[in-house]
Design a protein around this motif. Structure first.
Motif, PDB file in Angstrom:
ATOM      1  N   PHE A 119      35.017 102.001  88.956  1.00  0.00           N
ATOM      2  CA  PHE A 119      33.847 101.693  88.123  1.00  0.00           C
ATOM      3  C   PHE A 119      33.299 100.330  88.511  1.00  0.00           C
ATOM      4  O   PHE A 119      34.054  99.388  88.748  1.00  0.00           O
ATOM      5  CB  PHE A 119      34.246 101.690  86.640  1.00  0.00           C
ATOM      6  CG  PHE A 119      33.169 101.188  85.705  1.00  0.00           C
ATOM      7  CD1 PHE A 119      32.233 102.058  85.173  1.00  0.00           C
ATOM      8  CD2 PHE A 119      33.103  99.843  85.359  1.00  0.00           C
ATOM      9  CE1 PHE A 119      31.242 101.597  84.315  1.00  0.00           C
ATOM     10  CE2 PHE A 119      32.120  99.377  84.503  1.00  0.00           C
ATOM     11  CZ  PHE A 119      31.192 100.253  83.974  1.00  0.00           C
ATOM     12  N   GLN A 120      31.976 100.238  88.580  1.00  0.00           N
ATOM     13  CA  GLN A 120      31.318  98.958  88.824  1.00  0.00           C
ATOM     14  C   GLN A 120      30.046  98.867  87.987  1.00  0.00           C
ATOM     15  O   GLN A 120      29.337  99.868  87.807  1.00  0.00           O
ATOM     16  CB  GLN A 120      30.926  98.811  90.300  1.00  0.00           C
ATOM     17  CG  GLN A 120      32.089  98.733  91.255  1.00  0.00           C
ATOM     18  CD  GLN A 120      31.631  98.802  92.694  1.00  0.00           C
ATOM     19  OE1 GLN A 120      31.155  97.818  93.256  1.00  0.00           O
ATOM     20  NE2 GLN A 120      31.773  99.977  93.296  1.00  0.00           N
ATOM     21  N   HIS A 121      29.787  97.683  87.498  1.00  0.00           N
ATOM     22  CA  HIS A 121      28.526  97.369  86.816  1.00  0.00           C
ATOM     23  C   HIS A 121      27.959  96.149  87.531  1.00  0.00           C
ATOM     24  O   HIS A 121      28.489  95.045  87.404  1.00  0.00           O
ATOM     25  CB  HIS A 121      28.792  97.080  85.343  1.00  0.00           C
ATOM     26  CG  HIS A 121      27.583  96.674  84.578  1.00  0.00           C
ATOM     27  ND1 HIS A 121      27.622  96.375  83.232  1.00  0.00           N
ATOM     28  CD2 HIS A 121      26.293  96.485  84.948  1.00  0.00           C
ATOM     29  CE1 HIS A 121      26.418  96.024  82.820  1.00  0.00           C
ATOM     30  NE2 HIS A 121      25.592  96.086  83.849  1.00  0.00           N
ATOM     31  N   GLY A 279      34.886  81.859  81.632  1.00  0.00           N
ATOM     32  CA  GLY A 279      34.013  81.937  82.791  1.00  0.00           C
ATOM     33  C   GLY A 279      34.237  83.125  83.702  1.00  0.00           C
ATOM     34  O   GLY A 279      33.620  83.205  84.766  1.00  0.00           O
ATOM     35  N   VAL A 280      35.100  84.073  83.313  1.00  0.00           N
ATOM     36  CA  VAL A 280      35.410  85.233  84.152  1.00  0.00           C
ATOM     37  C   VAL A 280      35.049  86.508  83.393  1.00  0.00           C
ATOM     38  O   VAL A 280      35.402  86.669  82.223  1.00  0.00           O
ATOM     39  CB  VAL A 280      36.898  85.265  84.542  1.00  0.00           C
ATOM     40  CG1 VAL A 280      37.210  86.502  85.377  1.00  0.00           C
ATOM     41  CG2 VAL A 280      37.280  84.002  85.300  1.00  0.00           C
ATOM     42  N   VAL A 281      34.339  87.413  84.073  1.00  0.00           N
ATOM     43  CA  VAL A 281      34.017  88.713  83.493  1.00  0.00           C
ATOM     44  C   VAL A 281      35.102  89.713  83.887  1.00  0.00           C
ATOM     45  O   VAL A 281      35.441  89.848  85.066  1.00  0.00           O
ATOM     46  CB  VAL A 281      32.637  89.214  83.977  1.00  0.00           C
ATOM     47  CG1 VAL A 281      32.358  90.619  83.429  1.00  0.00           C
ATOM     48  CG2 VAL A 281      31.541  88.245  83.546  1.00  0.00           C
ATOM     49  N   ARG A 282      35.645  90.382  82.907  1.00  0.00           N
ATOM     50  CA  ARG A 282      36.687  91.388  83.132  1.00  0.00           C
ATOM     51  C   ARG A 282      36.242  92.715  82.544  1.00  0.00           C
ATOM     52  O   ARG A 282      35.411  92.756  81.630  1.00  0.00           O
ATOM     53  CB  ARG A 282      38.009  90.937  82.506  1.00  0.00           C
ATOM     54  CG  ARG A 282      38.583  89.667  83.121  1.00  0.00           C
ATOM     55  CD  ARG A 282      39.800  89.176  82.359  1.00  0.00           C
ATOM     56  NE  ARG A 282      40.434  88.038  83.010  1.00  0.00           N
ATOM     57  CZ  ARG A 282      40.068  86.771  82.843  1.00  0.00           C
ATOM     58  NH1 ARG A 282      39.047  86.488  82.020  1.00  0.00           N
ATOM     59  NH2 ARG A 282      40.691  85.793  83.467  1.00  0.00           N
ATOM     60  N   THR A 283      36.832  93.795  83.053  1.00  0.00           N
ATOM     61  CA  THR A 283      36.496  95.133  82.573  1.00  0.00           C
ATOM     62  C   THR A 283      37.767  95.827  82.100  1.00  0.00           C
ATOM     63  O   THR A 283      38.698  96.033  82.880  1.00  0.00           O
ATOM     64  CB  THR A 283      35.829  95.981  83.662  1.00  0.00           C
ATOM     65  OG1 THR A 283      34.646  95.322  84.126  1.00  0.00           O
ATOM     66  CG2 THR A 283      35.449  97.348  83.118  1.00  0.00           C
ATOM     67  N   ALA A 284      37.797  96.159  80.824  1.00  0.00           N
ATOM     68  CA  ALA A 284      38.916  96.909  80.243  1.00  0.00           C
ATOM     69  C   ALA A 284      38.525  98.382  80.170  1.00  0.00           C
ATOM     70  O   ALA A 284      37.370  98.715  79.867  1.00  0.00           O
ATOM     71  CB  ALA A 284      39.248  96.376  78.854  1.00  0.00           C
ATOM     72  N   GLU A 285      39.498  99.277  80.431  1.00  0.00           N
ATOM     73  CA  GLU A 285      39.225 100.706  80.465  1.00  0.00           C
ATOM     74  C   GLU A 285      40.133 101.451  79.484  1.00  0.00           C
ATOM     75  O   GLU A 285      41.326 101.174  79.393  1.00  0.00           O
ATOM     76  CB  GLU A 285      39.433 101.252  81.881  1.00  0.00           C
ATOM     77  CG  GLU A 285      38.589 100.534  82.935  1.00  0.00           C
ATOM     78  CD  GLU A 285      38.784 101.097  84.326  1.00  0.00           C
ATOM     79  OE1 GLU A 285      39.435 102.170  84.441  1.00  0.00           O
ATOM     80  OE2 GLU A 285      38.302 100.489  85.294  1.00  0.00           O
ATOM     81  N   LEU A 286      39.528 102.384  78.763  1.00  0.00           N
ATOM     82  CA  LEU A 286      40.251 103.186  77.780  1.00  0.00           C
ATOM     83  C   LEU A 286      39.776 104.628  77.834  1.00  0.00           C
ATOM     84  O   LEU A 286      38.606 104.890  78.136  1.00  0.00           O
ATOM     85  CB  LEU A 286      40.015 102.656  76.360  1.00  0.00           C
ATOM     86  CG  LEU A 286      40.742 101.403  75.883  1.00  0.00           C
ATOM     87  CD1 LEU A 286      40.056 100.875  74.634  1.00  0.00           C
ATOM     88  CD2 LEU A 286      42.200 101.715  75.589  1.00  0.00           C
TER      89      LEU A 286
END
Length: 318
Positions: A119-121, A279-286
């Motif tokens: 996944f990417q945004h 300052g960091v963007v993270r992506t959590a997945e559920l």
């Protein structure tokens, strides 16, 4: 967990493995007042004669409401930094060059492999001739769905979708089991709330780090969290925004981020939460499983012991 199979070129066999999604979904959620947007919903709306079927959400069609998402190269080879160019064309076939900014960007590009293992945004750059450019991490081969979420100047918000095929060694993965908790980069994300199909449902995603609540989230794309949900069966696209927004005087910077979710049907959904901290963007997945509502279950025909011919007594048939 991984089953490795050979993904040799762009063959008809590949086309048989990966279908084009043709089912439905929807998107809704409160968001701040912005030009070209309703203050409470984020969805495709149509008044044009050439709009797609009324029950199809954004992302299921490459052409909708007179606009078309056109990938310059719909096939490529697996690599870590793949340049992807595309255009948004109007009903006359001319590239759209003017957009209304939504959530700090003119266009949001969501790219997901069809098994949702990647996944990417991202936010591409716009050239003067109407071409958009993005660098994508396509190290995992397979079929991807590309969603362009944008608002053309003078128009309504749209989400268009197109397929991108990435050649290489394909390693299809099963959908992770439904769970209310996940971790990413040292953060624990917990989801609370029940989603009822066909109606707006409130859920909260809460963040902790090292066992302590995170109360100083930083705004990202005009919100403390940005959530994308995809129906597992067909990649129906739900683009959901949180209740409130930074700076409104009432929305806290964590630990909980509240969302209004409208799931079009029962079934499994994959949720991707983007958040920014330190300052960091993270992506959590559920993975979320939406159960049939009691109302819908009551409408289903009742089954009896005679539903199967082999068990029906003499004089009864199926």
């Amino acid at each position: 967990m991984n089953t490795i199979t050979t993904f040799a070129g762009f063959t008809l066999g590949l086309a048989a493995v990966f279908g084009i999604a043709v089912a439905t979904g929807a998107a809704i959620g409160p968001e701040p007042n912005e030009p070209g947007h309703d203050s409470t919903t984020h969805r495709n709306s149509s008044t044009s004669d050439d709009a797609g079927p009324a029950d199809l959400p954004g992302g299921m069609l490459a052409t909708d409401h007179g606009y078309t998402l056109r990938l310059d190269t719909p096939q490529t080879i697996a690599a870590p930094n793949v340049p992807v160019r595309f255009r948004i064309l109007n009903r006359d076939g001319a590239p759209v060059t003017h957009y209304l900014r939504s959530h700090d960007k003119d266009l949001h590009l969501i790219v997901v492999r069809r098994d949702m293992a990647a996944f990417q945004h991202v936010h591409p750059t716009l050239e003067g001739d109407g071409h958009w450019n993005a660098l994508l991490d396509l190290t995992r081969a397979g079929d991807y769905r590309v969603f362009a979420d944008f608002t053309p100047e003078g128009g309504d918000n749209l989400t268009l979708g197109a397929d991108l095929r990435v050649g290489g060694v394909y390693d299809p993965r099963p959908l992770p089991a439904a769970a209310s908790t996940t971790t990413v980069g040292g953060y624990t994300v917990t989801m609370d709330g029940d989603v009822i199909p066909g109606q707006s449902s409130k859920v909260s995603l809460s963040l902790q780090r090292d066992g302590k609540p995170v109360t100083d989230l930083q705004p990202y794309l005009g919100a403390y969290g940005h959530l994308v949900a995809l129906r597992a069966a067909d990649l129906a696209y739900l683009h959901i925004h949180p209740d409130g927004h930074p700076g409104d005087g009432v929305t806290p910077a964590g630990p909980g981020i509240a969302f209004q979710v409208l799931a079009p049907s029962a079934g499994d959904y994959r949720l991707f939460l983007d958040f920014q901290h330190d300052g960091v963007v993270r992506t959590a997945e559920l993975t979320l499983t939406v159960a049939p509502s009691a109302r819908l279950a009551a409408l289903e025909p009742a089954h009896t012991e005679y539903d199967h011919p082999e068990t029906a007594p003499s004089g009864h048939s199926h």
